[in-house]
Design a protein around this motif. Sequence first.
Motif, PDB file in Angstrom:
ATOM      1  N   CYS A 126       1.526  -0.976  -0.348  1.00 26.98           N
ATOM      2  CA  CYS A 126      -0.079   0.111   0.130  1.00 26.98           C
ATOM      3  C   CYS A 126       0.648   1.488   0.716  1.00 26.98           C
ATOM      4  N   SER A 127       0.909   1.907  -0.843  1.00 24.70           N
ATOM      5  CA  SER A 127       1.292   3.474  -1.139  1.00 24.70           C
ATOM      6  C   SER A 127       0.321   4.209  -1.380  1.00 24.70           C
ATOM      7  N   GLY A 128       1.176   5.969  -0.945  1.00 25.47           N
ATOM      8  CA  GLY A 128       0.368   6.772  -2.445  1.00 25.47           C
ATOM      9  C   GLY A 128       0.823   8.133  -0.938  1.00 25.47           C
ATOM     10  N   MET A 129       0.264   9.307  -1.744  1.00 28.49           N
ATOM     11  CA  MET A 129       0.582  10.138  -1.147  1.00 28.49           C
ATOM     12  C   MET A 129      -0.641  10.756   0.219  1.00 28.49           C
ATOM     13  N   LEU A 130      -0.229  11.547   1.620  1.00 27.35           N
ATOM     14  CA  LEU A 130      -1.302  12.001   2.460  1.00 27.35           C
ATOM     15  C   LEU A 130      -0.672  13.102   2.974  1.00 27.35           C
ATOM     16  N   GLN A 131      -1.467  13.601   4.137  1.00 29.16           N
ATOM     17  CA  GLN A 131      -1.146  14.920   4.559  1.00 29.16           C
ATOM     18  C   GLN A 131       0.580  14.036   5.380  1.00 29.16           C
ATOM     19  N   ARG A 132       1.461  15.315   5.695  1.00 31.58           N
ATOM     20  CA  ARG A 132       2.463  14.640   5.914  1.00 31.58           C
ATOM     21  C   ARG A 132       2.930  14.342   7.555  1.00 31.58           C
ATOM     22  N   GLU A 133       2.104  15.014   8.393  1.00 25.19           N
ATOM     23  CA  GLU A 133       1.937  14.602   9.238  1.00 25.19           C
ATOM     24  C   GLU A 133       1.141  13.367   9.581  1.00 25.19           C
ATOM     25  N   VAL A 134       0.703  13.391   8.620  1.00 21.95           N
ATOM     26  CA  VAL A 134      -0.122  11.023   9.011  1.00 21.95           C
ATOM     27  C   VAL A 134       1.062  11.074   8.241  1.00 21.95           C
ATOM     28  N   ALA A 135       1.414  11.009   7.489  1.00 19.92           N
ATOM     29  CA  ALA A 135       2.302  10.219   6.697  1.00 19.92           C
ATOM     30  C   ALA A 135       3.654   9.644   7.894  1.00 19.92           C
ATOM     31  N   GLU A 136       3.711  10.744   8.185  1.00 19.46           N
ATOM     32  CA  GLU A 136       4.913  10.363   9.079  1.00 19.46           C
ATOM     33  C   GLU A 136       4.648   9.603  10.609  1.00 19.46           C
ATOM     34  N   ARG A 137       3.943  10.238  10.895  1.00 16.86           N
ATOM     35  CA  ARG A 137       2.358   9.412  12.299  1.00 16.86           C
ATOM     36  C   ARG A 137       2.632   7.936  11.766  1.00 16.86           C
ATOM     37  N   LEU A 138       2.159   7.450  10.693  1.00 14.70           N
ATOM     38  CA  LEU A 138       2.709   5.807   9.720  1.00 14.70           C
ATOM     39  C   LEU A 138       3.520   5.195  10.292  1.00 14.70           C
ATOM     40  N   ALA A 139       4.444   5.760   9.839  1.00 15.65           N
ATOM     41  CA  ALA A 139       6.205   5.422  10.278  1.00 15.65           C
ATOM     42  C   ALA A 139       7.102   5.876  11.418  1.00 15.65           C
ATOM     43  N   ALA A 140       6.584   6.224  11.959  1.00 16.83           N
ATOM     44  CA  ALA A 140       6.686   6.283  13.319  1.00 16.83           C
ATOM     45  C   ALA A 140       7.694   5.265  14.099  1.00 16.83           C
TER      46      ALA A 140
ATOM     47  N   GLU B  87       3.107  22.038  -1.461  1.00 17.28           N
ATOM     48  CA  GLU B  87       2.018  22.814  -1.570  1.00 17.28           C
ATOM     49  C   GLU B  87       1.903  22.856  -2.582  1.00 17.28           C
ATOM     50  N   ASN B  88       2.739  23.775  -3.974  1.00 16.71           N
ATOM     51  CA  ASN B  88       2.290  24.744  -4.455  1.00 16.71           C
ATOM     52  C   ASN B  88       2.193  23.280  -6.293  1.00 16.71           C
ATOM     53  N   VAL B  89       1.891  22.206  -5.801  1.00 16.15           N
ATOM     54  CA  VAL B  89       1.963  21.231  -6.937  1.00 16.15           C
ATOM     55  C   VAL B  89       0.738  20.404  -6.945  1.00 16.15           C
ATOM     56  N   PHE B  90      -0.040  21.096  -5.978  1.00 19.81           N
ATOM     57  CA  PHE B  90      -1.509  21.282  -6.336  1.00 19.81           C
ATOM     58  C   PHE B  90      -2.214  21.484  -6.462  1.00 19.81           C
ATOM     59  N   ASN B  91      -3.529  21.603  -7.050  1.00 20.59           N
ATOM     60  CA  ASN B  91      -4.951  21.968  -7.654  1.00 20.59           C
ATOM     61  C   ASN B  91      -5.777  21.648  -6.553  1.00 20.59           C
ATOM     62  N   PRO B  92      -6.313  22.895  -5.588  1.00 14.91           N
ATOM     63  CA  PRO B  92      -5.829  23.476  -4.784  1.00 14.91           C
ATOM     64  C   PRO B  92      -4.375  23.378  -4.384  1.00 14.91           C
ATOM     65  N   PRO B  93      -3.454  24.494  -4.214  1.00 10.08           N
ATOM     66  CA  PRO B  93      -3.033  24.005  -3.295  1.00 10.08           C
ATOM     67  C   PRO B  93      -3.515  23.548  -1.356  1.00 10.08           C
ATOM     68  N   PRO B  94      -2.476  22.799  -0.782  1.00  7.38           N
ATOM     69  CA  PRO B  94      -3.556  22.476   0.405  1.00  7.38           C
ATOM     70  C   PRO B  94      -2.206  23.722   0.713  1.00  7.38           C
ATOM     71  N   LYS B  95      -3.290  24.028   2.415  1.00  7.80           N
ATOM     72  CA  LYS B  95      -2.568  24.471   3.536  1.00  7.80           C
ATOM     73  C   LYS B  95      -1.117  23.257   4.555  1.00  7.80           C
ATOM     74  N   VAL B  96      -0.924  22.815   3.670  1.00  5.62           N
ATOM     75  CA  VAL B  96       0.144  21.731   4.483  1.00  5.62           C
ATOM     76  C   VAL B  96       0.987  21.105   3.487  1.00  5.62           C
ATOM     77  N   LYS B  97       1.709  20.088   3.902  1.00  4.53           N
ATOM     78  CA  LYS B  97       3.095  19.335   2.804  1.00  4.53           C
ATOM     79  C   LYS B  97       1.630  18.498   3.055  1.00  4.53           C
ATOM     80  N   SER B  98       2.778  16.825   2.137  1.00  8.10           N
ATOM     81  CA  SER B  98       2.456  16.311   1.745  1.00  8.10           C
ATOM     82  C   SER B  98       3.503  15.092   2.006  1.00  8.10           C
ATOM     83  N   GLY B  99       3.009  13.528   2.540  1.00  7.60           N
ATOM     84  CA  GLY B  99       4.702  12.938   2.590  1.00  7.60           C
ATOM     85  C   GLY B  99       3.712  11.691   2.018  1.00  7.60           C
ATOM     86  N   VAL B 100       5.284  10.894   1.081  1.00  5.04           N
ATOM     87  CA  VAL B 100       4.701   9.364   0.467  1.00  5.04           C
ATOM     88  C   VAL B 100       5.018   8.422   1.324  1.00  5.04           C
TER      89      VAL B 100
END
Length: 261
Positions: free
Chosen positions: A130-144, A172-185
């Motif tokens: 299972c892979s993919g992109m989600l909010q960075r904070e959540v992504a970091e939590r899953l791998a912590a 953030e700038n690679v999305f439409n619309p840009p989210p307010k947070v960074k993402s993590g894969v």
Amino acid sequence: MESAVKPKKALGQHFLIDESVAERIASTIDPWKGIPVLEVGPGMGVLTKYLLAKGHDVKVAEIDGESIEYLRYNFPELNGRILDADFLKIDLSALYPDGKNFGVIGNYPYNISSQIFFHVLDYKDQVTVCSGMLQREVAERLAAPEGTKARGILSVLLQAWYDVKYLFTVDENVFNPPPKVKSGVIIMTRNDVTSLGCDERLFKTIVKTSFGQRRKTLRNSLRGLFPAGVPLPDSPLLALRPEQLSVAQFIELTQLVSSAG
């Protein structure tokens, strides 16, 4: 070509518009070309086209009618493979019967990303990757790992069955619309564990109860799980806080609670 889909805030849609990032995410499952792949929330197919180009056996699950029409128009090869359904409500074992292994991938909606991974966990015996992109904070939590503040319920429950790796951060700038947070894969690959060697339901209860009162030591947060009036075991684990424990220590703790009952 059907006109572009308008992002819908209510669905948590932030469409990825950077092709290089899309291809990089799709490439995370290159080693698993032999198994079918279910993409969650494909939107306008920015990941889908790379998955198809790489030869994956792809199905997509989408609840936005406008996106579904766009996919039907622009990806005729998905004919019969578009599920007009909420991923969280799909019986994945019926979609992939006879215990067939499959992978899950997506640019996951931020507002339900944790629920998505709980749903994946319900099918851990079939979801190989299972892979993919989600909010960075959540992504970091899953791998912590243990000993870090980011560690939480999903960290432990997922890491009991999967090797979880944080791969890279997306701006953030690679999305439409840009989210307010960074993402993590991230990527999760099924480990060799077939049994935890303890009561799995109690294991879940202990993990959830521990992190529900994460500032307390386990002696205090788990007291209610031990028989009333019985002194708690003299275990060094009970002096710790939940984020300090490894999966193996949570299993040991579960065995401790079981034997006390």
